[in-house]
Design a protein around this motif. Structure first.
Motif, PDB file in Angstrom:
ATOM      1  N   ALA A 106       0.822  -1.207   0.000  1.00 44.11           N
ATOM      2  CA  ALA A 106       0.000   0.000   0.000  1.00 44.11           C
ATOM      3  C   ALA A 106       0.857   1.260   0.000  1.00 44.11           C
ATOM      4  N   ALA A 107       1.956   1.227   0.750  1.00 45.71           N
ATOM      5  CA  ALA A 107       2.858   2.382   0.805  1.00 45.71           C
ATOM      6  C   ALA A 107       3.475   2.673  -0.555  1.00 45.71           C
ATOM      7  N   GLU A 108       3.647   1.639  -1.364  1.00 48.56           N
ATOM      8  CA  GLU A 108       4.245   1.796  -2.683  1.00 48.56           C
ATOM      9  C   GLU A 108       3.223   2.160  -3.757  1.00 48.56           C
ATOM     10  N   ILE A 109       1.976   1.739  -3.545  1.00 52.03           N
ATOM     11  CA  ILE A 109       0.966   1.866  -4.591  1.00 52.03           C
ATOM     12  C   ILE A 109       0.070   3.091  -4.412  1.00 52.03           C
ATOM     13  N   LEU A 110      -0.366   3.349  -3.190  1.00 52.29           N
ATOM     14  CA  LEU A 110      -1.374   4.373  -2.951  1.00 52.29           C
ATOM     15  C   LEU A 110      -0.770   5.774  -2.896  1.00 52.29           C
ATOM     16  N   PRO A 111      -1.549   6.785  -3.269  1.00 49.17           N
ATOM     17  CA  PRO A 111      -1.100   8.174  -3.116  1.00 49.17           C
ATOM     18  C   PRO A 111      -0.888   8.495  -1.632  1.00 49.17           C
ATOM     19  N   GLN A 112      -0.109   9.510  -1.346  1.00 49.77           N
ATOM     20  CA  GLN A 112       0.198   9.862   0.037  1.00 49.77           C
ATOM     21  C   GLN A 112      -1.027  10.309   0.822  1.00 49.77           C
ATOM     22  N   ASN A 113      -2.042  10.791   0.134  1.00 53.05           N
ATOM     23  CA  ASN A 113      -3.230  11.279   0.839  1.00 53.05           C
ATOM     24  C   ASN A 113      -4.340  10.224   0.915  1.00 53.05           C
ATOM     25  N   VAL A 114      -3.984   8.960   0.669  1.00 51.81           N
ATOM     26  CA  VAL A 114      -4.894   7.826   0.876  1.00 51.81           C
ATOM     27  C   VAL A 114      -4.246   6.916   1.911  1.00 51.81           C
ATOM     28  N   TYR A 115      -5.013   6.486   2.895  1.00 53.33           N
ATOM     29  CA  TYR A 115      -4.427   5.817   4.057  1.00 53.33           C
ATOM     30  C   TYR A 115      -4.866   4.360   4.132  1.00 53.33           C
ATOM     31  N   ALA A 116      -3.898   3.480   4.358  1.00 54.47           N
ATOM     32  CA  ALA A 116      -4.167   2.049   4.428  1.00 54.47           C
ATOM     33  C   ALA A 116      -3.932   1.539   5.841  1.00 54.47           C
ATOM     34  N   LEU A 117      -4.822   0.669   6.289  1.00 56.42           N
ATOM     35  CA  LEU A 117      -4.674   0.033   7.596  1.00 56.42           C
ATOM     36  C   LEU A 117      -5.044  -1.440   7.474  1.00 56.42           C
ATOM     37  N   SER A 118      -4.433  -2.236   8.320  1.00 57.37           N
ATOM     38  CA  SER A 118      -4.835  -3.635   8.448  1.00 57.37           C
ATOM     39  C   SER A 118      -5.965  -3.700   9.464  1.00 57.37           C
ATOM     40  N   PHE A 119      -7.007  -4.470   9.129  1.00 54.10           N
ATOM     41  CA  PHE A 119      -8.233  -4.497   9.925  1.00 54.10           C
ATOM     42  C   PHE A 119      -8.709  -5.952   9.961  1.00 54.10           C
ATOM     43  N   VAL A 120      -8.103  -6.743  10.857  1.00 54.56           N
ATOM     44  CA  VAL A 120      -8.330  -8.195  10.855  1.00 54.56           C
ATOM     45  C   VAL A 120      -9.346  -8.576  11.917  1.00 54.56           C
ATOM     46  N   PRO A 121     -10.531  -9.039  11.503  1.00 53.02           N
ATOM     47  CA  PRO A 121     -11.566  -9.387  12.483  1.00 53.02           C
ATOM     48  C   PRO A 121     -11.525 -10.864  12.872  1.00 53.02           C
ATOM     49  N   ALA A 122     -11.751 -11.119  14.146  1.00 49.78           N
ATOM     50  CA  ALA A 122     -11.989 -12.486  14.619  1.00 49.78           C
ATOM     51  C   ALA A 122     -13.493 -12.667  14.741  1.00 49.78           C
ATOM     52  N   ILE A 123     -13.978 -13.875  14.514  1.00 46.69           N
ATOM     53  CA  ILE A 123     -15.409 -14.098  14.560  1.00 46.69           C
ATOM     54  C   ILE A 123     -15.840 -14.494  15.969  1.00 46.69           C
ATOM     55  N   ALA A 124     -17.109 -14.275  16.256  1.00 48.24           N
ATOM     56  CA  ALA A 124     -17.658 -14.587  17.574  1.00 48.24           C
ATOM     57  C   ALA A 124     -17.589 -16.093  17.834  1.00 48.24           C
ATOM     58  N   PRO A 125     -17.376 -16.499  19.090  1.00 52.15           N
ATOM     59  CA  PRO A 125     -17.138 -17.912  19.398  1.00 52.15           C
ATOM     60  C   PRO A 125     -18.266 -18.854  18.988  1.00 52.15           C
ATOM     61  N   GLN A 126     -19.506 -18.382  18.971  1.00 57.23           N
ATOM     62  CA  GLN A 126     -20.607 -19.275  18.626  1.00 57.23           C
ATOM     63  C   GLN A 126     -20.600 -19.705  17.163  1.00 57.23           C
ATOM     64  N   TYR A 127     -19.755 -19.041  16.354  1.00 56.54           N
ATOM     65  CA  TYR A 127     -19.688 -19.374  14.930  1.00 56.54           C
ATOM     66  C   TYR A 127     -18.370 -20.052  14.539  1.00 56.54           C
ATOM     67  N   LEU A 128     -17.571 -20.431  15.508  1.00 55.25           N
ATOM     68  CA  LEU A 128     -16.246 -20.966  15.206  1.00 55.25           C
ATOM     69  C   LEU A 128     -16.287 -22.263  14.394  1.00 55.25           C
ATOM     70  N   LEU A 129     -17.326 -23.052  14.564  1.00 54.73           N
ATOM     71  CA  LEU A 129     -17.384 -24.349  13.891  1.00 54.73           C
ATOM     72  C   LEU A 129     -18.134 -24.298  12.569  1.00 54.73           C
ATOM     73  N   GLU A 130     -18.552 -23.111  12.138  1.00 57.26           N
ATOM     74  CA  GLU A 130     -19.204 -22.980  10.842  1.00 57.26           C
ATOM     75  C   GLU A 130     -18.171 -22.832   9.731  1.00 57.26           C
ATOM     76  N   SER A 131     -18.465 -23.422   8.593  1.00 59.67           N
ATOM     77  CA  SER A 131     -17.597 -23.229   7.434  1.00 59.67           C
ATOM     78  C   SER A 131     -17.846 -21.857   6.843  1.00 59.67           C
ATOM     79  N   PRO A 132     -16.795 -21.064   6.607  1.00 58.43           N
ATOM     80  CA  PRO A 132     -16.982 -19.728   6.029  1.00 58.43           C
ATOM     81  C   PRO A 132     -17.506 -19.761   4.606  1.00 58.43           C
ATOM     82  N   LEU A 133     -17.517 -20.948   3.990  1.00 56.93           N
ATOM     83  CA  LEU A 133     -17.986 -21.058   2.611  1.00 56.93           C
ATOM     84  C   LEU A 133     -19.466 -21.381   2.518  1.00 56.93           C
TER      85      LEU A 133
END
Length: 328
Positions: A106-133
Motif C-alpha cells: 500500500a505504501a508503494e501503490i497508494l497516493p500519500q493522501n490515501v491511508y491504508a490500515l490492516s483491519f483483521v476481524p476475529a469471529i464470535a465464538p458461537q460461529y467458530l465451527l461454521e464453514s466460512p464457505l
C-alpha cells in the motif's frame, strides 16, 4: 454527513460487515462489489449492502472508506487497480492475514493522501465451527464482542485510525491495536497453518495406493480435519498469499514438523504414558482456548497504540465518540 463504505469481496467477512452495519444506514451508504458478480444479488437480498456496482472502478468512486475482504495477494492486486480512482483522504482497510505485506504494498501503490490500515476481524465464538464457505455463514453478529486487530501504515493519520476504530465500534467489536509484524506472526499460526496442515494431510493420504479403498471408510474426522483446505477457493490467490508471508509460514511449519516428529518418536518408543500426556496437553490447550474465546478472560496485554484526541472532522465522520478498547 453520510459516509460511503465500499465492501470489496462479498464473502462471509464482507457480507457480515455489511449486515453488522445495517442499523446505521443513516450514517453509512454501503456499496458492495465482488469479482463474482453472481454474488451481488444475494448481498442485496440479504440486506448486507444498499447497492452493488458491477464495475470495480465505479464501486470505489467517491468512497470514504473501503474494506477489502479478499486474500492478501488479491487485495494487493486490487490496490493496483483502484489507486488512481480513490479520492483524497480515503481510508482502505484490509482484512487479510498478511498485514505486513499489504501495508508495504500500500505504501508503494497508494497516493500519500490515501491511508491504508490492516483491519483483521476475529469471529464470535458461537460461529467458530461454521464453514466460512456455507451460504448461510454470514451473520450480523459475527464480530459482536469479538476482536478486531488494527495496524496502521506509517503515513496514516490519527483521523484514519479513528475512523477504523469507529467502524469496529459500529460492528460491536473490541479493538486491539498492534504492530503488523506481531499480528502477522500470530495469524500465521492461527489462520494459515490449519489450511496448510489440511492440504498436507490430504496430499499425504490421497496419494497413497490404499486411498482407493480407504476413501470408502473416511468419515467425519477426516472431513472436519481437512475442511480448512477449502477455505481459499481462489487457489492462485491462496498460493501467492502463502509466499507473501514466507518467513512466518516457514516458522509455523517448522514448529508443526517438530510436533509431528515428537509424536513419531513417542510412538516408536511405545511410550504409552507419554503419548497420553501429549494428547492430554493438546486437549487441554484447546479447551482453554475455547473457554477464553467464549468468556473473553484473556491475560492482560499492554496496548501497543493509543489514539490521541482527534481534532480533524475526518476523524469523526461517523460521529462515534472513541471508547476505550476492551481487548487487553
Amino acid at each position: 454527513m453520510t459516509v460511503q463504505l465500499t465492501i470489496l469481496g462479498l464473502n462471509q467477512i464482507g457480507l457480515s460487515i455489511g449486515l453488522s452495519l445495517s442499523a446505521h444506514t443513516d450514517q453509512l451508504h454501503r456499496v458492495g462489489h465482488d469479482r463474482d458478480s453472481g454474488s451481488h444479488a444475494l448481498a442485496e437480498k440479504m440486506g448486507a449492502v444498499d447497492e452493488t456496482r458491477l464495475l470495480l472502478r465505479d464501486s470505489v468512486q467517491d468512497a470514504d472508506l473501503i474494506v477489502l475482504c479478499q486474500p492478501a495477494a488479491q487485495s494487493i492486486e486490487t490496490l493496483q487497480l483502484i489507486a488512481s480512482d480513490l479520492k483524497a483522504e480515503c481510508v482502505v482497510l484490509d482484512t487479510s492475514s498478511s498485514p505486513v505485506a499489504f501495508l508495504k504494498a500500500a505504501a508503494e501503490i497508494l497516493p500519500q493522501n490515501v491511508y491504508a490500515l490492516s483491519f483483521v476481524p476475529a469471529i464470535a465464538p458461537q460461529y467458530l465451527l461454521e464453514s466460512p464457505l456455507d451460504s448461510e455463514s454470514a451473520h450480523a453478529d459475527l464480530f459482536k464482542n469479538s476482536t478486531i486487530a488494527i495496524s496502521s501504515s506509517t503515513n496514516a493519520t490519527t483521523g484514519a485510525l479513528q475512523l477504523a476504530t469507529d467502524l469496529a465500534t459500529l460492528m460491536d467489536a473490541n479493538v486491539m491495536y498492534s504492530d503488523p509484524f506481531e499480528i502477522g506472526g500470530l495469524l500465521a499460526g492461527a489462520e494459515t497453518m490449519p489450511q496448510m496442515a489440511a492440504a498436507a494431510l490430504l496430499n499425504a493420504v490421497t496419494s497413497q495406493p490404499g486411498w482407493h479403498e480407504g476413501r470408502k471408510l473416511a468419515g467425519s474426522t477426516f472431513a472436519l480435519t481437512t475442511l480448512p483446505a477449502e477455505y481459499q477457493p481462489d487457489l492462485k490467490a491462496a498460493a501467492a498469499s502463502l509466499l507473501l508471508e514466507q518467513d512466518n509460514n516457514l516458522r509455523v511449519l517448522d514448529n508443526y514438523l517438530a510436533a509431528l516428529n515428537q509424536l513419531r518418536a513417542l510412538i516408536v518408543a511405545e511410550n504409552s504414558e507419554a503419548l497420553e500426556q501429549w494428547l492430554k496437553s493438546a486437549t487441554e490447550a484447546r479447551e482453554e482456548w475455547l473457554t477464553a474465546r467464549a468468556t473473553r478472560e484473556f491475560e492482560h496485554v499492554n496496548e501497543k497504540v493509543e489514539i490521541p484526541t482527534v481534532g480533524e472532522t475526518f476523524g469523526r465522520l461517523l460521529g462515534i465518540r472513541k471508547r476505550k478498547p476492551k481487548d487487553k
